[in-house]
Design an enzyme around this catalytic site. Structure first.
Site, PDB file in Angstrom:
ATOM      1  N   SER A  97       0.656  -1.226   0.057  1.00 26.92           N
ATOM      2  CA  SER A  97       0.058  -0.051   0.053  1.00 26.92           C
ATOM      3  C   SER A  97       0.902   1.226  -0.074  1.00 26.92           C
ATOM      4  O   SER A  97       2.142   1.071   0.210  1.00 26.92           O
ATOM      5  CB  SER A  97      -0.943   0.100   1.240  1.00 26.92           C
ATOM      6  OG  SER A  97       0.046   0.116   2.534  1.00 26.92           O
TER       7      SER A  97
ATOM      8  N   GLY B  47     -10.581  -3.674   7.337  1.00 20.46           N
ATOM      9  CA  GLY B  47     -10.501  -3.549   8.810  1.00 20.46           C
ATOM     10  C   GLY B  47     -10.903  -4.833   9.601  1.00 20.46           C
ATOM     11  O   GLY B  47     -11.284  -5.750   9.054  1.00 20.46           O
TER      12      GLY B  47
ATOM     13  N   ASP C 182      -1.436  -1.794  -3.823  1.00 23.21           N
ATOM     14  CA  ASP C 182      -2.535  -1.832  -3.420  1.00 23.21           C
ATOM     15  C   ASP C 182      -3.240  -0.541  -3.147  1.00 23.21           C
ATOM     16  O   ASP C 182      -2.699   0.516  -2.717  1.00 23.21           O
ATOM     17  CB  ASP C 182      -2.560  -2.700  -1.862  1.00 23.21           C
ATOM     18  CG  ASP C 182      -3.969  -2.999  -1.263  1.00 23.21           C
ATOM     19  OD1 ASP C 182      -4.820  -3.135  -2.153  1.00 23.21           O
ATOM     20  OD2 ASP C 182      -3.864  -3.136  -0.194  1.00 23.21           O
ATOM     21  N   HIS C 183      -4.250  -0.068  -3.834  1.00 23.80           N
ATOM     22  CA  HIS C 183      -5.080   1.084  -3.687  1.00 23.80           C
ATOM     23  C   HIS C 183      -4.157   2.382  -4.224  1.00 23.80           C
ATOM     24  O   HIS C 183      -4.134   3.382  -3.380  1.00 23.80           O
ATOM     25  CB  HIS C 183      -5.493   1.327  -2.078  1.00 23.80           C
ATOM     26  CG  HIS C 183      -6.897   0.339  -1.844  1.00 23.80           C
ATOM     27  ND1 HIS C 183      -8.101   0.552  -2.167  1.00 23.80           N
ATOM     28  CD2 HIS C 183      -6.570  -0.695  -0.834  1.00 23.80           C
ATOM     29  CE1 HIS C 183      -8.739  -0.254  -1.697  1.00 23.80           C
ATOM     30  NE2 HIS C 183      -7.941  -1.192  -0.921  1.00 23.80           N
TER      31      HIS C 183
ATOM     32  N   ILE D 229      -6.064  -9.835   1.608  1.00 20.58           N
ATOM     33  CA  ILE D 229      -5.876  -9.950   3.043  1.00 20.58           C
ATOM     34  C   ILE D 229      -5.034  -9.220   3.789  1.00 20.58           C
ATOM     35  O   ILE D 229      -3.686  -9.411   3.336  1.00 20.58           O
ATOM     36  CB  ILE D 229      -5.962 -11.589   3.257  1.00 20.58           C
ATOM     37  CG1 ILE D 229      -7.188 -12.385   2.791  1.00 20.58           C
ATOM     38  CG2 ILE D 229      -5.684 -11.886   4.676  1.00 20.58           C
ATOM     39  CD1 ILE D 229      -6.681 -13.886   2.632  1.00 20.58           C
ATOM     40  N   ASP D 230      -5.182  -8.470   4.665  1.00 22.59           N
ATOM     41  CA  ASP D 230      -4.443  -7.654   5.479  1.00 22.59           C
ATOM     42  C   ASP D 230      -4.605  -7.838   6.922  1.00 22.59           C
ATOM     43  O   ASP D 230      -3.910  -7.925   7.705  1.00 22.59           O
ATOM     44  CB  ASP D 230      -4.434  -6.087   4.895  1.00 22.59           C
ATOM     45  CG  ASP D 230      -3.329  -5.618   5.559  1.00 22.59           C
ATOM     46  OD1 ASP D 230      -2.403  -5.867   6.280  1.00 22.59           O
ATOM     47  OD2 ASP D 230      -3.255  -4.271   5.369  1.00 22.59           O
ATOM     48  N   SER D 231      -5.636  -7.423   7.278  1.00 20.65           N
ATOM     49  CA  SER D 231      -6.328  -7.317   8.693  1.00 20.65           C
ATOM     50  C   SER D 231      -5.864  -8.863   9.518  1.00 20.65           C
ATOM     51  O   SER D 231      -5.477  -8.740  10.695  1.00 20.65           O
ATOM     52  CB  SER D 231      -7.824  -6.965   8.889  1.00 20.65           C
ATOM     53  OG  SER D 231      -8.201  -5.612   8.414  1.00 20.65           O
TER      54      SER D 231
HETATM   55  P1  13P Z   1      -8.827  -6.431   4.959  1.00 23.54           P
HETATM   56  O1  13P Z   1      -8.730  -5.425   5.823  1.00 23.54           O
HETATM   57  O2  13P Z   1     -10.158  -7.165   5.049  1.00 23.54           O
HETATM   58  O3  13P Z   1      -7.636  -7.343   5.394  1.00 23.54           O
HETATM   59  O4  13P Z   1      -8.780  -6.095   3.554  1.00 23.54           O
HETATM   60  C1  13P Z   1      -7.379  -5.727   3.092  1.00 23.54           C
HETATM   61  C2  13P Z   1      -7.630  -5.403   1.415  1.00 23.54           C
HETATM   62  O5  13P Z   1      -8.655  -5.146   0.947  1.00 23.54           O
HETATM   63  C3  13P Z   1      -6.365  -4.637   1.145  1.00 23.54           C
HETATM   64  O6  13P Z   1      -6.557  -3.831  -0.163  1.00 23.54           O
HETATM   65  O1  G3H Z   2      -6.760  -1.902   2.158  1.00 26.28           O
HETATM   66  C1  G3H Z   2      -5.897  -1.456   2.923  1.00 26.28           C
HETATM   67  C2  G3H Z   2      -4.923  -2.178   3.272  1.00 26.28           C
HETATM   68  O2  G3H Z   2      -5.404  -3.040   4.386  1.00 26.28           O
HETATM   69  C3  G3H Z   2      -3.717  -1.299   3.591  1.00 26.28           C
HETATM   70  O3  G3H Z   2      -3.618  -0.599   4.633  1.00 26.28           O
HETATM   71  O4  G3H Z   2      -3.048   1.567   3.980  1.00 26.28           O
HETATM   72  O5  G3H Z   2      -2.944   0.885   6.171  1.00 26.28           O
HETATM   73  O6  G3H Z   2      -1.320   0.106   4.640  1.00 26.28           O
HETATM   74  P1  G3H Z   2      -2.689   0.504   4.975  1.00 26.28           P
HETATM   75 ZN    ZN Z   3      -8.461  -3.070  -0.256  1.00 22.30          ZN
END
Ligand code: 13P
Ligand code: G3H
Ligand code: ZN
Length: 309
Positions: free
Chosen positions: A50, A181, A82-83, A255-257
């Site tokens: 990210s 989240g 990502d994003h 998957i991040d959270s």
């Molecule tokens: P979660 O917060 O559900 O892990 O989603 C992560 C995500 O969409 C990163 O782009």
């Molecule tokens: O979708 C977002 C990801 O969980 C990345 O989160 O911007 O805190 O690194 P972050």
């Molecule tokens: Zn996302």
């Protein structure tokens, strides 16, 4: 093995009815935990970075760590932004060696989203890089959205063909009820599979991406709460819903959270049991092991992408 794009991964995933895990990475232990897991179960992998991760660890450190993981494991790994929220960050990641970028124009009007996404696609494709676009708005990091108008959050299936044709994107992130989240649903978890199915009908053989797909594993939330943390009401996407989505057109599950919870739960537990320790290697060893264990279970039990390389 060089860094790969997601093109071939998605084609095989679509045909095979499974999904590739896209895991967010921020440091060495996270990268090692994820890649060691994928290596043991022979799974293709997307490591995503990210804007916040680039700011925290610096682009060059993450790239070198990922290159080291590829050298160490021999895995086919795609490196994805990502994003990305403007052209500049996408260009910087393309120039800096990523094989895939997301341009998240979902906060803009439909027309402006198309314009921005097209600009990124033109630059990316000229450099052999693939692009993920987004239509629809997830809650969480896209909180500037008008949350009271709930339906406006979901992707409108009638827009997807025009968006994909006019932008030339390689995959599309959609909003069907997931959010970013650890607090995803107020009541019963519900995903709009009817929207996903309608999109799949309109975009045959086209890879769809699901953001906000952590299941918020109770084991780790409990570990946090049992060791001084406070996360009452944390709730994620049920695993059976993710398995169902993976059998449909969803080829990439973000998957991040769950990684954050596994890491934090194991570190809290470690300090509760060893209050006098202060060597980071001591508490980061179980944290890395927790990530490895979690990712292995995701790959085998949820994504279904084990033994696919
Ligand atoms: P979660 O917060 O559900 O892990 O989603 C992560 C995500 O969409 C990163 O782009
Ligand atoms: O979708 C977002 C990801 O969980 C990345 O989160 O911007 O805190 O690194 P972050
Ligand atoms: Zn996302």
């Amino acid at each position: 093995m060089p860094i790969v794009t997601t093109k071939e991964m998605f084609q095989k995933a679509y045909e095979g009815g499974y999904a590739i895990g896209a895991f967010n990475v921020n440091n060495m232990e996270i990268i090692q935990g994820i890649t060691e897991a994928a290596s043991e179960v022979k799974a293709p992998l997307i490591l995503q970075v990210s804007a916040g991760a680039r700011k925290y660890a610096k682009h060059v450190y993450l790239m070198k760590l990922i290159e080291a993981a590829i050298e160490d494991t021999g895995l086919p790994i795609a490196v994805h932004l990502d994003h990305g929220d403007d052209f500049e960050i996408c260009k910087s990641c393309i120039d800096g060696g990523f094989s895939s970028v997301m341009i998240d124009g979902s906060k803009h009007s439909f027309e402006d989203n198309i314009k921005l996404t097209r600009q990124v696609v033109d630059y990316a494709h000229a450099h052999g890089v693939v692009v993920e676009g987004e239509l629809g708005k997830l809650a969480g990091i896209e909180d500037d959205v008008n949350v009271s108008d709930e339906d406006a959050q979901f992707t409108d299936p009638s827009e997807v063909e025009e968006f994909v044709t006019k932008t030339g994107v390689d995959s599309l992130a959609i909003a069907i009820g997931t959010s970013h989240g650890a607090f995803k649903f107020k009541g019963e978890p519900r995903l709009r599979f009817d929207i996903l199915e309608e999109i799949q009908k309109r975009l045959p053989n086209f890879p769809i991406v699901l953001h906000g797909a952590s299941s918020v594993i109770p084991e780790y939330v409990d570990m946090i709460n049992a060791n001084g943390g406070k996360m009452p009401g944390a709730q994620g996407v049920p695993e059976d819903m993710l398995r169902h989505a993976a059998k449909l057109a969803v080829c990439k599950i973000n998957i991040d959270s769950d990684l954050r919870l596994a890491m934090t739960g194991s570190i809290r537990k470690y300090f509760a049991e060893h209050p006098d320790h202060f060597d980071p290697r001591q508490y980061l060893t179980p944290a890395r092991a927790a990530i490895k264990d979690l990712v292995k279970k995701k790959i085998v039990n949820v994504l279904g992408c084990d033994n696919k390389i």
